[in-house]
Design a protein around this motif. Structure first.
Motif, PDB file in Angstrom:
ATOM      1  N   THR A   1      -5.759  -2.063  -6.971  1.00 33.65           N
ATOM      2  CA  THR A   1      -6.275  -2.951  -5.914  1.00 33.65           C
ATOM      3  C   THR A   1      -5.223  -3.712  -5.366  1.00 33.65           C
ATOM      4  N   PHE A   2      -5.243  -3.254  -3.885  1.00 32.00           N
ATOM      5  CA  PHE A   2      -4.148  -3.900  -3.157  1.00 32.00           C
ATOM      6  C   PHE A   2      -4.541  -5.318  -2.509  1.00 32.00           C
ATOM      7  N   LEU A   3      -3.513  -5.734  -1.740  1.00 28.37           N
ATOM      8  CA  LEU A   3      -3.748  -7.152  -1.170  1.00 28.37           C
ATOM      9  C   LEU A   3      -4.663  -6.811   0.184  1.00 28.37           C
ATOM     10  N   PRO A   4      -5.536  -8.037   0.217  1.00 23.64           N
ATOM     11  CA  PRO A   4      -6.027  -8.238   1.498  1.00 23.64           C
ATOM     12  C   PRO A   4      -5.170  -8.015   2.655  1.00 23.64           C
ATOM     13  N   LYS A   5      -5.480  -7.410   3.742  1.00 18.82           N
ATOM     14  CA  LYS A   5      -4.655  -7.381   4.955  1.00 18.82           C
ATOM     15  C   LYS A   5      -4.024  -8.801   5.622  1.00 18.82           C
ATOM     16  N   ARG A   6      -5.033  -9.468   5.338  1.00 16.31           N
ATOM     17  CA  ARG A   6      -4.846 -10.876   5.827  1.00 16.31           C
ATOM     18  C   ARG A   6      -3.893 -11.749   5.168  1.00 16.31           C
ATOM     19  N   ASP A   7      -3.562 -11.378   3.839  1.00 17.15           N
ATOM     20  CA  ASP A   7      -2.407 -12.072   3.079  1.00 17.15           C
ATOM     21  C   ASP A   7      -1.209 -11.598   3.527  1.00 17.15           C
ATOM     22  N   LEU A   8      -0.869 -10.536   4.257  1.00 16.34           N
ATOM     23  CA  LEU A   8       0.404 -10.051   4.581  1.00 16.34           C
ATOM     24  C   LEU A   8       0.822 -10.616   5.686  1.00 16.34           C
ATOM     25  N   LEU A   9       2.205 -10.777   5.695  1.00 16.34           N
ATOM     26  CA  LEU A   9       2.868 -11.428   6.954  1.00 16.34           C
ATOM     27  C   LEU A   9       2.792 -10.278   7.864  1.00 16.34           C
ATOM     28  N   SER A  10       2.726 -11.052   9.178  1.00 14.91           N
ATOM     29  CA  SER A  10       2.649 -10.180  10.465  1.00 14.91           C
ATOM     30  C   SER A  10       3.959  -9.289  10.751  1.00 14.91           C
ATOM     31  N   LEU A  11       4.006  -8.450  11.497  1.00 14.81           N
ATOM     32  CA  LEU A  11       5.194  -7.944  11.737  1.00 14.81           C
ATOM     33  C   LEU A  11       6.112  -8.920  12.559  1.00 14.81           C
ATOM     34  N   GLU A  12       5.541  -9.788  13.317  1.00 13.65           N
ATOM     35  CA  GLU A  12       6.264 -10.804  14.024  1.00 13.65           C
ATOM     36  C   GLU A  12       6.986 -11.829  12.998  1.00 13.65           C
TER      37      GLU A  12
ATOM     38  N   VAL B   1       2.761   8.150 -11.290  1.00 15.71           N
ATOM     39  CA  VAL B   1       2.435   7.785 -12.568  1.00 15.71           C
ATOM     40  C   VAL B   1       3.247   6.695 -12.945  1.00 15.71           C
ATOM     41  N   TYR B   2       4.595   6.694 -12.567  1.00 15.19           N
ATOM     42  CA  TYR B   2       5.701   5.242 -13.018  1.00 15.19           C
ATOM     43  C   TYR B   2       5.551   4.280 -12.429  1.00 15.19           C
ATOM     44  N   CYS B   3       4.620   4.130 -11.313  1.00 13.21           N
ATOM     45  CA  CYS B   3       4.861   3.242 -10.405  1.00 13.21           C
ATOM     46  C   CYS B   3       3.423   2.228 -10.459  1.00 13.21           C
ATOM     47  N   MET B   4       2.332   2.968 -10.468  1.00 11.37           N
ATOM     48  CA  MET B   4       1.007   2.142 -10.274  1.00 11.37           C
ATOM     49  C   MET B   4       0.033   3.046 -10.947  1.00 11.37           C
ATOM     50  N   ALA B   5      -1.086   1.981 -11.151  1.00 17.17           N
ATOM     51  CA  ALA B   5      -2.142   2.707 -11.471  1.00 17.17           C
ATOM     52  C   ALA B   5      -2.970   3.594 -10.711  1.00 17.17           C
ATOM     53  N   GLU B   6      -3.935   4.502 -10.988  1.00 15.75           N
ATOM     54  CA  GLU B   6      -4.446   5.344  -9.995  1.00 15.75           C
ATOM     55  C   GLU B   6      -5.346   4.593  -9.156  1.00 15.75           C
ATOM     56  N   ASN B   7      -6.161   3.708  -9.645  1.00 15.00           N
ATOM     57  CA  ASN B   7      -7.102   2.972  -9.207  1.00 15.00           C
ATOM     58  C   ASN B   7      -6.557   1.422  -8.843  1.00 15.00           C
TER      59      ASN B   7
ATOM     60  N   LEU C   1       6.101   3.318   5.676  1.00 14.25           N
ATOM     61  CA  LEU C   1       5.650   3.953   6.829  1.00 14.25           C
ATOM     62  C   LEU C   1       4.163   4.087   7.158  1.00 14.25           C
ATOM     63  N   VAL C   2       3.390   3.688   6.030  1.00 11.26           N
ATOM     64  CA  VAL C   2       2.057   3.685   6.322  1.00 11.26           C
ATOM     65  C   VAL C   2       1.583   2.489   6.971  1.00 11.26           C
ATOM     66  N   ARG C   3       2.269   1.587   7.206  1.00 12.70           N
ATOM     67  CA  ARG C   3       1.977   0.086   7.674  1.00 12.70           C
ATOM     68  C   ARG C   3       1.751   0.471   9.278  1.00 12.70           C
ATOM     69  N   LYS C   4       0.536   0.157   9.736  1.00 18.44           N
ATOM     70  CA  LYS C   4       0.358   0.269  11.192  1.00 18.44           C
ATOM     71  C   LYS C   4       1.391  -0.440  12.074  1.00 18.44           C
ATOM     72  N   ASP C   5       1.762   0.057  13.035  1.00 16.01           N
ATOM     73  CA  ASP C   5       2.821  -0.190  14.206  1.00 16.01           C
ATOM     74  C   ASP C   5       4.117  -0.616  13.594  1.00 16.01           C
ATOM     75  N   VAL C   6       4.415  -0.071  12.283  1.00 18.48           N
ATOM     76  CA  VAL C   6       5.931  -0.498  11.586  1.00 18.48           C
ATOM     77  C   VAL C   6       7.043  -0.300  12.462  1.00 18.48           C
ATOM     78  N   MET C   7       6.911   0.711  13.210  1.00 18.06           N
ATOM     79  CA  MET C   7       8.090   1.109  14.058  1.00 18.06           C
ATOM     80  C   MET C   7       8.345   0.090  15.327  1.00 18.06           C
TER      81      MET C   7
ATOM     82  N   ARG D   1       0.807  -1.173  -0.118  1.00 18.20           N
ATOM     83  CA  ARG D   1       0.126   0.074  -0.004  1.00 18.20           C
ATOM     84  C   ARG D   1       0.907   1.268   0.178  1.00 18.20           C
ATOM     85  N   CYS D   2       0.213   2.442  -0.647  1.00 16.85           N
ATOM     86  CA  CYS D   2       0.929   3.618  -0.447  1.00 16.85           C
ATOM     87  C   CYS D   2      -0.025   4.655  -0.523  1.00 16.85           C
ATOM     88  N   ASP D   3       0.360   5.733  -0.061  1.00 18.08           N
ATOM     89  CA  ASP D   3      -0.371   6.943   0.206  1.00 18.08           C
ATOM     90  C   ASP D   3      -0.399   7.904  -1.071  1.00 18.08           C
ATOM     91  N   PHE D   4       0.649   7.502  -1.905  1.00 15.87           N
ATOM     92  CA  PHE D   4       0.621   8.264  -3.338  1.00 15.87           C
ATOM     93  C   PHE D   4       0.082   7.260  -4.562  1.00 15.87           C
TER      94      PHE D   4
END
Length: 341
Positions: A45-56, A37-43, A81-87, A31-34
């Motif tokens: 479709t990102f992965l469901p959060k359940r598919d992501l590895l946990s921070l652990e 134009v050279y990286c991704m389409a404007e609309n 840095l948009v990922r929740k609790d990434v710190m 996910r990104c908050d931008f």
């Protein structure tokens, strides 16, 4: 906070071409908050959060690579840095810096969240960061990023430098978009004590407009710069693919990252992991290895190490990026935000 399980630690990773793999780039989110134009389409479709590895799980995976000889970790995205609790992940991985097992923990960011996180990054042992910034013009910035605010990024860079972080600017060279601003970017970055690297646009993922319309060879950029500056070859190296020159007039350095005009693969020491635990041995190839399954199959790392060994044994000599009018499809179907920078 997180601890990887104990297991026998095999020998360092050497690929089929004798290159030691000691640099891991980890995408913590697609996910990104931008919407550049050279990286991704404007609309997108990102992965469901359940598919992501946990921070652990990300911590355990990174720690397994550190055990195998990785000396540098770079956190990427999407926008990491948009990922929740990434710190929490940064603070946990800092234990490898403290032990001496890891030389460097870094991050590539668009800068939008740096105002909130710069001090915490520094406290976690991060010494330097890369900020992606293609223009200093607010309207042009909004056009390139579609959603971004240049003021947020500038405040983030201020916060990063105030926290003692060494900032390097990464700028994608875009034909007809920011090529008239390259000298301005150099003088601005060097005036603030920051190196700057220029990157050729890469054919990853379907986007509009065409990458052929965006592509600006850095050989052309460098030739133009030689009319304005005295460029002197530099032996400065980071762990990445940039090749640097020093600018006599500014005292700063310019890096050139040229996946299209000069294949830099002969010295590649890098592999990349996506936020779902997929290991890509080359940014420009589709071959990949699933590390999520062995990661979750056992608390011991033996199966995980075996999967890593198998993947490294398949690392290719190099990528095969092509941008031309005959090639209507991208060289690689996944977007850059999937794999990380």
């Amino acid at each position: 906070m997180f601890e990887s399980s104990a297991s026998v630690q095999p020998a360092p990773m050497i690929d089929p071409f004798g290159r030691t793999i000691d640099y891991l780039r980890v995408s913590v989110t697609d996910r990104c908050d931008f919407r550049c134009v050279y990286c991704m389409a404007e609309n997108m479709t990102f992965l469901p959060k359940r598919d992501l590895l946990s921070l652990e799980e990300l911590d355990r995976l990174c720690s397994a690579f550190v055990a195998r000889g990785v000396r540098r970790l770079r956190m990427t995205g999407g926008e990491p840095l948009v990922r929740k609790d990434v710190m929490m992940l940064f603070r946990s991985l800092s234990r490898h810096l403290e032990s001496g097992a890891l030389d460097e923990l870094t991050v590539t960011t668009n800068g939008s969240q740096l105002g909130r996180h710069a001090a915490d990054l520094a406290a976690a042992g991060v010494k330097r960061i890369n900020v992606s910034l293609d223009t200093l013009d607010a309207d042009r910035f909004r056009a390139i990023t579609r959603w971004g605010d240049l003021g947020d990024v500038m405040r983030g860079i201020d916060a990063a430098q105030a926290a003692g972080l060494h900032v390097k600017i990464n700028a994608v060279a875009l034909k007809g978009v920011n090529e008239d601003e390259i000298e301005t970017l150099i003088r601005w970055a060097h005036g603030r004590g920051m190196d700057i690297s220029f990157i050729e646009v890469m054919p990853l993922g379907d986007i509009e407009p065409s990458r052929l319309d965006q592509y600006l060879p850095l050989s052309m950029v460098r030739a133009r710069l030689m009319d304005r500056f005295t460029l002197e070859e530099s032996d400065h190296r980071t762990a990445g693919p940039a090749r640097y020159v020093s600018v006599r007039e500014t005292g700063g350095r310019i890096g050139f990252i040229t996946p299209m005009t000069h294949n830099f693969c002969e010295s590649c020491n890098r592999v990349r992991i996506t936020c779902t635990g997929t290991l890509y041995m080359c940014l420009g190839q589709e071959d990949a290895a699933d590390l999520r399954a062995p990661l979750r199959a056992s608390e011991a790392n033996d199966a995980l190490f075996a999967a890593i060994d198998s993947a490294i044994s398949r690392k290719p000599r190099g990528h095969d990026f092509v941008i031309d009018r005959r090639s209507k499809r991208p060289s690689v179907s996944r977007h850059m935000s999937m794999t990380g920078g």
